[in-house]
Design a protein around this motif. Sequence first.
Motif: not given
Length: 242
Positions: A83-112
């Motif tokens: 039930a939370m799923r549609p609401h989850r989209r509406r609140i998004q987070m940006v985290f402190q550490d851009p190094y830790a929060s991006l998957d290093p194996r994914q291309r940037v366009a795929d991450i986004i």
Amino acid sequence: LVVLEAIDVAKSYAARGLFVRGRATRALDHVSVQLHRGETLGLVGESGSGKSTLARAMTRLLGIDSGDIILEGEAITHLAPRAMRPHRRRIQMVFQDPYASLDPRQRVADIIAEGPIIHGVAAKEAQARARRLLGLVGLDPSAADRYPHEFSGGQRQRIGIARALALEPDVLVADEPVSALDVSVQAQVLDLLADIKAKLGISMLFVTHDLRVALLICDRIAVMRHGSIVEIGPAAQIFSAP
Ligand code: ADP
Ligand code: ADP
């Protein structure tokens, strides 16, 4: 108009470790706060005052002991994951550490594009959206096919912001988004966030321990101490000497 609201929220963490038996940490002590549409509300305070806990509670990344989280008038406090799923989209987070929060194996366009695809957007449209967003956050189109390690800290934070915006959220929750960056880069990322707020009319909850940063970006500021909000008001008022 209130977009996101915490009402009388309490949260304790169970004690951990050998020498702290039985003593829970009260991270939030019956906190109430309202995020208004289109504003940037700062949560400031010393380390350990409860800022991250409140931000994560309001996104429902973290469960609470009592109280309510209200998104556009609807209690989301106890919604099951489905039930939370549609609401989850509406609140998004940006985290402190851009190094830790991006998957290093994914291309940037795929991450986004990943979030929109999970939420049912066709892959082609999600990729197009990712490329548009790269422009919005000030990155070159060629960034799309590269990997996170090829970018500087500030550029990675731009990627993190694009990833959050890809879901077209109503609320952006930024937890110390510039704290890991050099001071000169901090200003650029803050400018970007201010620009995005102006362009998209997004509401923002902005966690920072840095009063200078809060003054640069926030319309209102809530000061936290020991799990409570001890003062709240327009940024200029909070910092005017008594
Ligand atoms: P801030 O974001 O202001 O630094 P936090 O919300 O991270 O504050 O922490 C508030 C209090 O809760 C602190 O005493 C902190 O040590 C404690 N705390 C935070 N996260 C946890 C956790 N996962 N387990 C136990 N205690 C925690
Ligand atoms: P912040 O930068 O918000 O103060 P920290 O760097 O202190 O957060 O904590 C990083 C991670 O460790 C978070 O996931 C937080 O929940 C957890 N944490 C913080 N304090 C404690 C604690 N006393 N015991 C266990 N986990 C904690």
